[in-house]
Each structure stands twice: as structure tokens, then as C-alpha cells.
Scaffold this active site. Sequence first.
Site, PDB file in Angstrom:
ATOM      1  N   ASP A  69       0.846  -1.199   0.000  1.00  0.00           N
ATOM      2  CA  ASP A  69       0.000   0.000   0.000  1.00  0.00           C
ATOM      3  C   ASP A  69       0.881   1.249   0.000  1.00  0.00           C
ATOM      4  O   ASP A  69       2.020   1.228   0.482  1.00  0.00           O
ATOM      5  CB  ASP A  69      -0.999   0.005   1.162  1.00  0.00           C
ATOM      6  CG  ASP A  69      -0.408  -0.525   2.452  1.00  0.00           C
ATOM      7  OD1 ASP A  69       0.830  -0.655   2.534  1.00  0.00           O
ATOM      8  OD2 ASP A  69      -1.176  -0.816   3.377  1.00  0.00           O
ATOM      9  N   GLU A 128      -5.714   3.512   3.654  1.00  0.00           N
ATOM     10  CA  GLU A 128      -6.277   4.119   4.884  1.00  0.00           C
ATOM     11  C   GLU A 128      -7.689   4.637   4.631  1.00  0.00           C
ATOM     12  O   GLU A 128      -8.397   4.985   5.567  1.00  0.00           O
ATOM     13  CB  GLU A 128      -5.386   5.278   5.357  1.00  0.00           C
ATOM     14  CG  GLU A 128      -3.962   4.877   5.722  1.00  0.00           C
ATOM     15  CD  GLU A 128      -3.872   4.004   6.965  1.00  0.00           C
ATOM     16  OE1 GLU A 128      -4.886   3.845   7.669  1.00  0.00           O
ATOM     17  OE2 GLU A 128      -2.788   3.462   7.216  1.00  0.00           O
TER      18      GLU A 128
END
Length: 373
Positions: A69, A128
Site C-alpha cells: 500500500d 487508509e
Amino acid sequence: MNIDELKKVRRDLHRIPEIGFQEYKTQKYLLEFLSKLPQTHLQIETWKTGIFVRVEGTKGEKTIGYRADIDGLPIKEDTDLPFLSQHIGQMHACGHDFHMTIALALVQKLVFDRPDNHVLIIFQPAEEGPGGALPMLQSDTMKKWWPDVIFAMHIAPELPVGTVSSKEGLLFANTSELFVDWKGKGGHAAYPHQTKDMIVAASSFVVELQQIVSRMIDPLDSAVISIGKITGGFVQNVIAENARLEGTIRTLSADTMDSIKDKIEKLVQAMEIRFDCVGSIDYGSNYYQVWNNGEYINQFEQQMNQANIVYKQADQAMTGEDFGYMVKEIPGFMFWLGVDSPYGLHHAKINPNEDALIVGLKAAERMIRYINV
Ligand SMILES: CC(=O)N[C@@H](CCC[C@H](N)C(=O)O)C(=O)O
């Protein structure tokens, strides 16, 4: 990359954190790095601010997926590091700078010393929030290069360097964001009876919310409701007409998530009556639990033992990860990488130990080369 090169890349990336789907500089940095590698057996496709990288294997029987990520968090960094975030109010406080660095180093190793199987490395935006894994999974590029197995890592501040940790089954929770907007009637602070005070309504709601988990959920099940942000009002002597709460819900099962949402909705209705106001709920983005495949966890433990990396059995955690969507569709697993920081994930002072970069790279490379699909 040796440790100094790994540190340099990590620090470069640490300086330029960007929040979900705004990772423009990050994507540019990653693409520049990748463009300097020999391209003969490398295929690169961008997807929004993310990137798919495929390394062609020498035999090419299966495809091994690995996901990193790439987004940062809206947190103001509070360290005195010389490579402090240059984006005030944004920070790599969840280790994605580590995750990306390891993934870049992995691509570099694999192009110079190609594995038997094809490898798909996914640089994924917006972990997130609002979530990049699910739309990436549904993209044409993913369908074209669909992996047979997929794995990912996440830094673990509480574990020492040299350690990895995971478990079969549920590793990370189901999550749902929670946004509640309150609308009442503003007015002079000296005349509360003429107003509908949304600071008081929102505050009462936050307190009542805590009783859902403590009084309405089986203690042997587990859940979390956390409110991370409250906004409302303009000045100290004016009663606020509006207030907004921003938080998250975490559960170990989808049923408990549904049950909590039902209770939150009833509580909002009750508050509307009590404070004569309007409450509106938005659940934002939802992440599916991370469920690790037992067979691959066994292989991971064996491979870590052979690589002299300490493997520890993990507990399930209330963290969320949209990687859960990937392992829902493709068998695989996620593991923790020990980075030994006194400050935890999402803390403005987190400073992971960079020696862990080598360990993470070794662990990931080992799995890519030796996983039995
Ligand atoms: C690993 C990690 O910290 N992930 C985040 C994911 C957040 C998803 C979403 N914004 C939410 O808050 O529900 C986490 O906070 O666990």
C-alpha cells in the site's frame, strides 16, 4: 539494494506522504525507480495513482501476487527526523513507506534474478481510506494478470526487528467508517432554551455509543467503536447548530457489524427525539476482514524458519485492511513485520527501525521464490 540504498528510498518516500488517491508524487517516484530497471521481462501499468508491475517468470506456470500500500495519513508528523514529512499535516505513520521500499527492492531483485513463476507486484493507493484494493481487484489489468496466490506485509511496531508474525484464519477485523452529522438550531450562548445545541447532542451520543460495545455485544465476541474527530460550532459564545463525528467500527464478524450498525441507527433516532434535531449517518468505506489461508501460513512459517527469521504466532487484531478483499478472492495471507518502535501505528512520533527493511525483503523474496502454489 543494500541497507543504505533501502534507507535512502524509504526516506525519499517518507518525505512525500500523500493521502488516498492523491499519491501523485509517490506514483511518479515509484515509476521513475522502475523505469531505471531492465525492461525486457517487466511490464508496468498504472491504475489511478497505483501501479501494477509484472515480472515475467522463467517458467511462468503460476503467478504470485504481492501487494504494497502506498498512501499516507492526515497526521502532522511529530518527530525530529532529518527526513521529516515535507507535506505538513500528512505522514507515513502506518509504514507504507516501508511497504513500498520493500516492494521496489523486490522488483529490482526479481528482474535481475528472475523467479520460476510470474510475479505481480501491486502498488495500491488509499488503504487508509476510501480503499483502493477492491477497485484494483476489479480492474482490467488485475483480471489480465490475475495471481494464483497473493500476500502482503504490514509493519508491527511492537515486534522486534528480525521477527515476523501471522496466524491462520482471521488476522484483521471487518471495518466500517462512521460519520454522523447533527443539525439543530444555533443561537446565543446565554439563551440555550431557544436553541437545539448540537455540541451537547453530539457529546451525549459519543458517551451513549460506548455502551453498545460494553453492554450489547457478547463479551466473548469483540468489537470497537472509536470516534477520532469531532467538529462543531464557530466561537465560544454561540451555540452550535451543527456538529460532526468521524469514527470507525471494528468487528470480528460481518453479523456483529450489522448488529452494531442497527444499534447505532436506533441510537441516532433516540437522540433525534431527545434533542429535537436531525442526525444523518454515512458509513463511508467498509473493509472485509483479512482471512489468512492455513496452507500458506504453514508454508510461510516453514520458510521463515529456514531463513532464520523468527516466526511468532499472532493474535487477531482490530486493525482493518482492504487487502481483506484480495484474500477473499485469491488464496493468500498477510503477515506482520517487526520494526520495534516505542510509538505505535498512526502515532505522530512513530519511527520504525530501518534494519527491518532487509528482513522484510528477505521474507517476501523467499516466499515469492519458494511458495508452493
Ligand atoms: C492497517 C491500518 O491501520 N489500517 C487502517 C484502515 C482504516 C480503514 C478505514 N479508514 C476505517 O477507519 O474504518 C486502520 O485504521 O485499521
